[in-house]
Write an enzyme that holds these catalytic residues in place. Structure first.
Site, PDB file in Angstrom:
ATOM      1  N   GLN A 155      -4.490   2.459   8.583  1.00  8.96           N
ATOM      2  CA  GLN A 155      -4.797   3.398   7.498  1.00  8.96           C
ATOM      3  C   GLN A 155      -4.878   4.831   7.990  1.00  8.96           C
ATOM      4  O   GLN A 155      -4.569   5.770   7.264  1.00  8.96           O
ATOM      5  CB  GLN A 155      -6.116   3.007   6.827  1.00  8.96           C
ATOM      6  CG  GLN A 155      -6.035   1.718   6.029  1.00  8.96           C
ATOM      7  CD  GLN A 155      -4.936   1.757   4.981  1.00  8.96           C
ATOM      8  OE1 GLN A 155      -3.951   1.042   5.068  1.00  8.96           O
ATOM      9  NE2 GLN A 155      -5.082   2.606   3.998  1.00  8.96           N
ATOM     10  N   HIS A 207      -1.865   7.164   7.549  1.00  8.86           N
ATOM     11  CA  HIS A 207      -1.412   7.632   6.238  1.00  8.86           C
ATOM     12  C   HIS A 207      -1.432   9.148   6.134  1.00  8.86           C
ATOM     13  O   HIS A 207      -0.521   9.753   5.559  1.00  8.86           O
ATOM     14  CB  HIS A 207      -2.292   7.030   5.134  1.00  8.86           C
ATOM     15  CG  HIS A 207      -1.787   5.715   4.627  1.00  8.86           C
ATOM     16  ND1 HIS A 207      -0.622   5.594   3.910  1.00  8.86           N
ATOM     17  CD2 HIS A 207      -2.285   4.463   4.747  1.00  8.86           C
ATOM     18  CE1 HIS A 207      -0.428   4.318   3.602  1.00  8.86           C
ATOM     19  NE2 HIS A 207      -1.423   3.616   4.096  1.00  8.86           N
ATOM     20  N   GLU A 247     -11.594   1.435  -0.269  1.00  3.15           N
ATOM     21  CA  GLU A 247     -10.339   0.975  -0.866  1.00  3.15           C
ATOM     22  C   GLU A 247      -9.972  -0.392  -0.281  1.00  3.15           C
ATOM     23  O   GLU A 247      -9.671  -1.332  -1.016  1.00  3.15           O
ATOM     24  CB  GLU A 247      -9.237   1.990  -0.587  1.00  3.15           C
ATOM     25  CG  GLU A 247      -7.864   1.573  -1.105  1.00  3.15           C
ATOM     26  CD  GLU A 247      -6.757   2.483  -0.612  1.00  3.15           C
ATOM     27  OE1 GLU A 247      -5.647   2.406  -1.189  1.00  3.15           O
ATOM     28  OE2 GLU A 247      -6.975   3.245   0.348  1.00  3.15           O
ATOM     29  N   HIS A 248      -9.962  -0.497   1.042  1.00  2.00           N
ATOM     30  CA  HIS A 248      -9.679  -1.758   1.729  1.00  2.00           C
ATOM     31  C   HIS A 248     -10.906  -2.161   2.538  1.00  2.00           C
ATOM     32  O   HIS A 248     -11.445  -1.345   3.292  1.00  2.00           O
ATOM     33  CB  HIS A 248      -8.498  -1.610   2.695  1.00  2.00           C
ATOM     34  CG  HIS A 248      -7.241  -1.095   2.059  1.00  2.00           C
ATOM     35  ND1 HIS A 248      -6.898   0.248   2.076  1.00  2.00           N
ATOM     36  CD2 HIS A 248      -6.240  -1.723   1.393  1.00  2.00           C
ATOM     37  CE1 HIS A 248      -5.738   0.408   1.452  1.00  2.00           C
ATOM     38  NE2 HIS A 248      -5.319  -0.766   1.028  1.00  2.00           N
ATOM     39  N   ASP A 279      -0.512  -4.905   1.613  1.00  3.14           N
ATOM     40  CA  ASP A 279       0.356  -3.789   1.235  1.00  3.14           C
ATOM     41  C   ASP A 279       1.739  -4.266   0.820  1.00  3.14           C
ATOM     42  O   ASP A 279       2.416  -3.597   0.028  1.00  3.14           O
ATOM     43  CB  ASP A 279       0.504  -2.823   2.408  1.00  3.14           C
ATOM     44  CG  ASP A 279      -0.563  -1.745   2.405  1.00  3.14           C
ATOM     45  OD1 ASP A 279      -1.378  -1.720   1.464  1.00  3.14           O
ATOM     46  OD2 ASP A 279      -0.588  -0.944   3.355  1.00  3.14           O
ATOM     47  N   HIS A 314     -20.201   0.264 -46.827  1.00  5.15           N
ATOM     48  CA  HIS A 314     -20.136  -0.876 -45.918  1.00  5.15           C
ATOM     49  C   HIS A 314     -20.878  -2.070 -46.529  1.00  5.15           C
ATOM     50  O   HIS A 314     -20.374  -3.197 -46.565  1.00  5.15           O
ATOM     51  CB  HIS A 314     -20.758  -0.521 -44.566  1.00  5.15           C
ATOM     52  CG  HIS A 314     -19.864   0.258 -43.663  1.00  5.15           C
ATOM     53  ND1 HIS A 314     -19.434   1.527 -43.953  1.00  5.15           N
ATOM     54  CD2 HIS A 314     -19.312  -0.058 -42.455  1.00  5.15           C
ATOM     55  CE1 HIS A 314     -18.656   1.969 -42.986  1.00  5.15           C
ATOM     56  NE2 HIS A 314     -18.565   1.030 -42.054  1.00  5.15           N
TER      57      HIS A 314
END
Length: 869
Positions: free
Chosen positions: A692, A695, A761-762, A795, A854
């Site tokens: 990661q 990235h 995230e992971h 992934d 109503h």
């Protein structure tokens, strides 16, 4: 310059009066202890450049502590005794940084006196002797022994002098009728003068770099509103109060108010948003500004819009190239001799230096704040150069004509300097995560170190808005223009319609097989998420409620691309859309300069039955799908990852009711959190962290080490460094690891509680019997259970989705799944018996809410049933 107000604040109260900082210094004090000094020093360090501070110290404060305050940027110190001031002078503190507590005012910034009224003989005498010294550097400060009246404060200002008033005695409410609060706007305005019949004050508006934006007028009322709202508010001669940007969106944040030397002009220092100050959409009313400000704006734009393969794009994406150019230009600057050569080479160095700054989200204002902070320091460095640079300088003097050793690379037919053969010093430094022992820090400190790198996106909407608006109003024409500008692709049509030509998806068999295998696994997992049948519940006899799913008819799937190859993102978005049954699947991906897409993306689009591919990227692609154009079909929902400009565009169109489009989730930089115990393989742990970290420099990786000793932690750190050094993106890894952490805890339960707080995230569980701990996971995008479940499999090929919530959004968002492409409807069916069973409750509740129609809809039916009997 006369500051009409200097509020006195205790350290505990300094955060409560930010509005006051726009009209002068914040005076903190009196400081009584070294603890007060530490608190004040920390606060000023964090806010330097945003607020100007002075401090008042008692005789109990040590000289070293006073120096530490001056070093962090305190403008001036108000001393309590002559001895303190003398000691400061003797060690080299300039008099301009000292306010003296008496009448001996030679060579000091100013004199501080106490007054029962604003017109005592002492104050008046000093005002005539201190200020008119011809230098403009001396100032009279007056503290009142009892709360002053507004008239007394105005008399002090007229001396001229600066009244010191406790913050609790001030108000930004101009219309306040409180007798114990003084209006800061009234005090500020009392130092102003004008010869205009309407009483308005000439006002110069400048940005934080001192660039003049325009000339306007102010009144006491507009100044009051500006101070209260911290915004650019002026006085229009025709329309009354003018709230800058209220209609155009080009709003201003007020940073500071100042007066000129004789008080007949106000200066507004502002942060300008939107297109610019002028109604002609220029930065200033005097045309567009140049210099560093223009360079910064251009580079910020290029960060998003520079086409693949361009030189600026390479600088942003290739750390080695940028580092080499900075070192090269620095060396050429040192070798420059003439005035023209120095100016030329310094401009080059500034360009590459600003490129690095913009890449790191550092603004020119940030740089200027650092320059100002260094100028405030009293404690100075020795000034020696490091030996390696002294040696290099000596060597260059001996061989002045020796060229810089560099590789070359050809981009679009032109040769540019590539990475230097000599790496920068930090390219061989150890790569490691900072360790944090959770047992040794407070909860507040833990929250601070868990915080992700800040995303500075204040200017993003200003860049994205015009692009979105252009596509909304001009359709295909604007879309083609942006594609030509950003991708350098000249297209006849911005859309590729299905069926897609076979030659656009020609792939080698191995790649096809990999895509097909991944496609099938993703399809199986997402098909398993479909509901077998509607949910049907009889809530009471005769009342049947149902819930059933329907696909979203038209979806837009954004696939980042250009020179990148991202079949995985195409799969993760396209396959769930296919499984959900979406009728119209539209891809969008930036084309290459020849106008074609990567064949992997086209192949996946074909497999999922996409109806069209929009040949565009960035904000313009998002806008095209949100609003539709002559050839791009409008979609109901936009999904897919992208950079901060794509994310900004998605959020912008989602908030536009005329677009009527939703998005999957906000997005931030990628991240991973690994929980590892003593039995985790260090090589596995390191590889997951690095997967990661590569990235981007804004990515973050977290290791939570469960009861690992120093040797076990070192083994992981060694693997991180060794594996990273073998990666082609090692410089990006360095940037990510720089703000990443290793947290040391004692138990798995403690580790997962910390993970839930971070909401990664992971999440990777490299634990013995890892599956036993999954129930403890509350917040994560996707969980990878056990040592043999690397994040990479998710992934690409395991079947789960890799479009996941980042930046802590896992606390409230799910990753993309089959239901991301569906909506749920509910229904209810009542029999006569059912209506009788709940009719009375419905009528009663409708009556309580005052909604008689109503209740009537039920009442007429019940009456009809009664008649049938």
């Amino acid at each position: 310059m006369v500051f009409p107000l200097l509020p006195l604040l205790a350290p505990s109260a300094i955060a409560s009066a930010p509005e006051l900082s726009v009209i002068g210094h914040i005076l903190i004090g009196p400081l009584l202890t070294s603890e007060d000094v530490a608190i004040t020093q920390s606060y000023i360090s964090k806010n330097f450049g945003l607020v100007e501070f002075s401090v008042q110290v008692t005789s109990a404060i040590e000289i070293d502590d006073i120096i530490s305050l001056l070093d962090v940027g305190v403008e001036a110190v108000f001393t309590e005794t002559d001895e303190q001031a003398t000691a400061l002078f003797e060690i080299g503190v300039p008099g301009s940084r000292v306010v003296f507590p008496g009448q001996d005012y030679d060579d000091v910034k100013g004199v501080h006196v106490s007054s029962t009224t604003a017109t005592t003989d002492l104050a008046t005498k000093l005002s005539k002797s201190v200020l008119p010294d011809g230098t403009g550097n001396k100032t009279l400060y007056v503290t009142f022994t009892s709360p002053p009246t507004l008239d007394q404060v105005k008399q002090t200002v007229a001396l001229p002098g600066i009244p010191i008033i406790p913050a609790e005695g001030l108000t930004t409410d101009y219309s306040s009728s409180s007798t114990d609060k003084l209006s800061v706007a009234a005090i500020f305005s009392s130092a102003l003068k004008t010869d205009r019949q309407d009483g308005y004050f000439s006002t110069l508006v400048v940005d934080t770099q001192g660039v003049a934006l325009g000339l306007v007028y102010s009144s006491e009322e507009s100044i009051a509103e500006a101070i209260k709202s911290r915004a650019g508010v002026y006085q229009s001669r025709k329309r009354g109060l003018w709230f800058k940007g209220a209609t155009s969106g080009a709003v201003q944040t007020l940073v500071r108010l100042e007066l000129d030397c004789d008080g007949d002009c106000v200066k507004f220092v502002v942060q300008q948003a939107g297109k610019g100050f002028c109604h002609l959409d220029t930065t200033t009313c005097f045309g567009r500004s140049g210099g560093v400000a223009a360079l910064e704006r251009t580079l910020v734009s290029r960060l998003e819009n520079a086409p693949p393969g361009s030189y600026t794009r390479r600088l942003f994406s290739d750390e080695k190239l940028l580092s080499a150019k900075i070192m090269e230009e620095a060396e050429e600057l040192t070798a420059a001799k003439t005035k023209d050569e120095v100016a030329w080479e310094f401009a080059d160095l500034l360009y590459f230096g600003m490129t690095k700054a913009v890449q790191a989200s550092v603004s020119w204002n940030d740089i200027e704040r650092n320059l100002d902070a260094k100028a405030k320091k009293i404690t100075r460095r020795k000034g020696d150069a490091k030996q390696k640079w002294l040696d290099a300088a000596t060597k260059n003097e001996e061989t002045p004509n020796k060229p810089v050793v560099a590789n070359t690379d050809t981009v679009n037919g032109s040769t540019t300097n590539g990475p230097a053969t000599e790496p920068a010093k930090d390219q061989t430094a150890r790569i490691h995560l900072t360790r944090v022992d959770v047992s040794k820090i407070s909860e507040t400190e833990l929250t601070d170190v868990l915080r992700r790198p800040a995303q500075k996106n204040a200017n993003i909407m200003n860049l994205v808005g015009p692009i979105v608006e252009a596509v909304r109003t001009r359709g295909d024409t604007a879309l083609l223009e942006f594609t030509a500008k950003f991708e350098k692709a000249k297209l006849d049509s911005p859309v590729l319609k299905a069926p897609f030509p076979a030659h656009l998806m020609e792939l080698d068999q191995e790649t096809k097989d990999a895509i097909d295998l991944s496609f099938e696994n993703v399809r199986k997992f997402h098909a398993g998420q479909l509901e077998d049948a509607p949910l049907v519940v009889e809530t009471m006899p005769g009342v049947v409620c149902s819930r059933f799913a329907r696909p979203i008819e038209s979806v837009g799937l954004y696939v980042p691309g250009g020179t990148a190859i991202l079949p995985s993102t195409s799969l993760m978005l396209g396959v769930p859309a296919l499984v959900a049954g979406c009728k119209n699947i539209v891809f969008a991906s930036p084309p290459r300069s020849d106008g074609t897409l990567t064949p992997e993306v086209v192949y996946v689009a074909h497999k999922v039955g996409a109806t069209a591919i929009v040949l565009a990227g960035g904000a313009q692609a998002v806008a095209a799908m949100a609003y539709g154009t002559e050839t791009v079909p409008k979609v109901n929902k936009i999904l897919g990852p992208g950079n901060q400009f794509v994310t900004a565009a998605k959020m912008l169109v989602q908030n536009d009711t005329s677009a009527l489009v939703s998005i999957d989730m906000p997005a931030g930089p990628s991240e991973v959190l690994v929980v590892a115990d003593k039995n985790a393989n260090p090589a596995f742990v390191a590889s997951d962290l690095l997967s990661q970290a590569e990235h981007g420099v804004d990515s973050q990786v977290i290791l939570i080490a469960v009861d690992l000793n120093d040797d076990e932690l070192q083994a992981i750190e060694d693997e991180v460094h060794d594996q990273a050094m073998r990666l082609p993106r090692v410089d990006i890894v360095r940037g990510a690891i720089a703000h990443s952490r290793t947290f040391q805890v004692k138990t798995v339960e403690e580790a997962l509680a910390l993970s839930n707080k971070y909401a990664p995230e992971h999440l990777i569980l490299q634990l013995d019997n890892a599956s036993e701990y999954v129930d403890l996971v509350q917040h994560a995008g996707s969980v990878f259970v056990g040592a043999w479940s690397p994040e990479s499999c998710g992934d690409y090929s395991s079947g789960t989705n890799h479009t996941l919530p980042t930046y802590g959004y896992a606390t409230v968002y799910s990753g993309v799944n089959t239901h991301s492409f569906m909506k749920h409807l509910t229904s209810q069916e009542l029999t006569p018996e059912g209506l009788k069973n709940i009719g009375g409750a419905v009528v009663r509740l409708a009556t309580v809410e005052g909604l008689d129609a109503h209740g009537n809809a039920v009442r007429v039916r019940l009456e009809h049933l009664a008649k049938e009997k």
